[in-house]
Motif scaffolding. Structure first.
Motif, PDB file in Angstrom:
ATOM      1  N   GLY A 127     -23.996  -6.690  19.374  1.00 37.83           N
ATOM      2  CA  GLY A 127     -22.656  -7.048  18.942  1.00 37.83           C
ATOM      3  C   GLY A 127     -22.669  -7.526  17.506  1.00 37.83           C
ATOM      4  O   GLY A 127     -23.712  -7.928  16.977  1.00 37.83           O
ATOM      5  N   ASP A 183     -19.259  -6.790  21.704  1.00 34.40           N
ATOM      6  CA  ASP A 183     -20.386  -6.891  22.643  1.00 34.40           C
ATOM      7  C   ASP A 183     -20.438  -5.597  23.446  1.00 34.40           C
ATOM      8  O   ASP A 183     -19.460  -5.238  24.112  1.00 34.40           O
ATOM      9  CB  ASP A 183     -20.169  -8.102  23.566  1.00 34.40           C
ATOM     10  N   VAL A 229     -18.626 -14.811  21.369  1.00 32.11           N
ATOM     11  CA  VAL A 229     -18.980 -13.626  22.142  1.00 32.11           C
ATOM     12  C   VAL A 229     -18.919 -13.891  23.640  1.00 32.11           C
ATOM     13  O   VAL A 229     -18.764 -12.957  24.432  1.00 32.11           O
ATOM     14  CB  VAL A 229     -20.368 -13.094  21.716  1.00 32.11           C
TER      15      VAL A 229
END
Length: 360
Positions: free
Chosen positions: A220, A229, A299
């Motif tokens: 990512g 991601d 993330v």
């Protein structure tokens, strides 16, 4: 970014909680409310006040990045509690919230002892709940983070050759994304060859490429503050017996879960669809992690898509679906894409396909 609307929404929440102000200490939340990308800052959001506390290393960055309604307060190696007490007295604040989940017990206690002019109220998830549903500008940045990551992944596939190591591929990834101007990888690359791919969060090592077994790439990037991601599992020189069948099960589980996802559907239900399918194929004990998670400024953020989640999909949420089957000592298959919840369905944000890829 419309920081003013975010601040207005936060102030509305603070009023409903009978708080005069909120002390924000968590850097992703500071970025969300101000645009600041540095590593040392606190902000105070009051009914009419916006204070930005940082030291001289970041004064110029403050002027370049931060929403201009903030007032800069020079703050270096001082007590947060004492500064808070000073500010509370200045503005007549009686009750100030703070991000309890982002401070240690010791930090919170020290702050309480020194903030004599106001009552401190521990709060959790106020700004995280605001970040759940993305606006169009956020979604645009996420789309670009995905595009860059996929472009670099395809280049990495062209660099796979006998003798290359996981670490070689990780270095190539880092170099190529930075050449494209992105801030950083959104997490340390997971590049796992053969038996290492049976470890969901393997990282990378000096393991050389192994033909015929799973090669997992979980990657990512961060583009203008927003993450991507993606996971793909590929093969080099062919796939040993059994692996393509497992790949098909994982792919089917991902697609079935995506088909079940829609506004109003419980995250736990989306997880159940994938998990039941994998279990029915005899691999239930080989899928131990949650199905997915939200992606945005971080993330890994809300919503959590797992069997224990209490969250329900809402328009504007961005999340992953990433089932996997892991056979200890042999290898693992995981496929991960990102999805956007729209008004009526979910949209797959990735452009790359999920067919079995064999590098010759």
């Amino acid at each position: 970014m419309n920081y003013q609307s975010r601040i207005d929404a936060l102030r509305h929440t603070l009023a409903s909680l009978h708080l005069d102000a909120l002390l924000v200490s968590y850097l992703p939340n500071i970025f969300y409310l101000s645009g600041f990308t540095g590593t040392t800052a606190w902000i105070l959001v009051g009914k009419k006040q916006l204070l930005f506390l940082t030291d001289s290393r970041y004064h110029e960055r403050f002027r370049e990045e931060v929403f201009p309604e903030y007032e800069l307060v020079d703050f270096y190696q001082e007590s947060v509690g004492a500064k808070l007490s000073e500010v509370a007295k200045r503005f007549g604040w009686r009750r100030v919230g703070f991000e309890a989940q982002h401070l240690s017990y010791a930090e919170a206690e020290e702050m309480r002892q020194q903030a004599a002019e106001c009552e401190l109220s521990p709060r959790s998830g106020i700004i995280e709940s605001m970040r759940l549903c993305k606006d169009e500008e956020e979604i645009t940045r996420i789309r670009e983070a995905i595009r860059i990551k996929e472009e670099v992944f395809q280049e990495l596939m062209g660099a796979l050759t006998t003798g290359v190591t996981e670490a070689d591929m990780a270095a190539e990834f880092e170099y190529r994304i930075r050449k494209r101007g992105v801030q950083a990888a959104s997490f340390s690359p997971i590049i796992a060859f053969g038996p290492n791919s049976a470890k969901p969060h393997a990282g990378f090592s000096e393991q050389e490429l192994i033909p015929g077994v799973p090669l997992t790439f979980d990657l990512g990037v961060v583009y203008e503050g927003y993450c991507s991601d993606m996971t793909r599992t590929v093969f080099y020189g062919g796939a040993s017996p059994g692996w393509e069948e497992i790949y098909g099960i994982v792919r089917n589980a991902k697609e079935s879960a995506a088909a079940a996802a829609a506004p109003g559907v419980a995250c736990a239900e989306v997880d159940r669809v994938a998990r039941d399918l994998i279990t029915a194929e005899g691999y239930g004990s080989n899928f131990g992690h949650g199905l997915g998670h939200g992606v945005g400024v971080e993330v890994h953020e809300q919503p959590r898509v797992n069997s224990r989640s209490k969250e329900v999909l809402q328009p504007g949420m961005v999340f992953t679906i990433e089932p996997g089957i892991y056979v200890p000592g042999q290898g693992g298959i995981r496929i991960e894409d990102m999805y956007l919840v729209t008004e009526r369905r979910v949209e797959r944000l990735n452009a790359l396909g999920t067919d079995v890829v064999v590098i010759k």
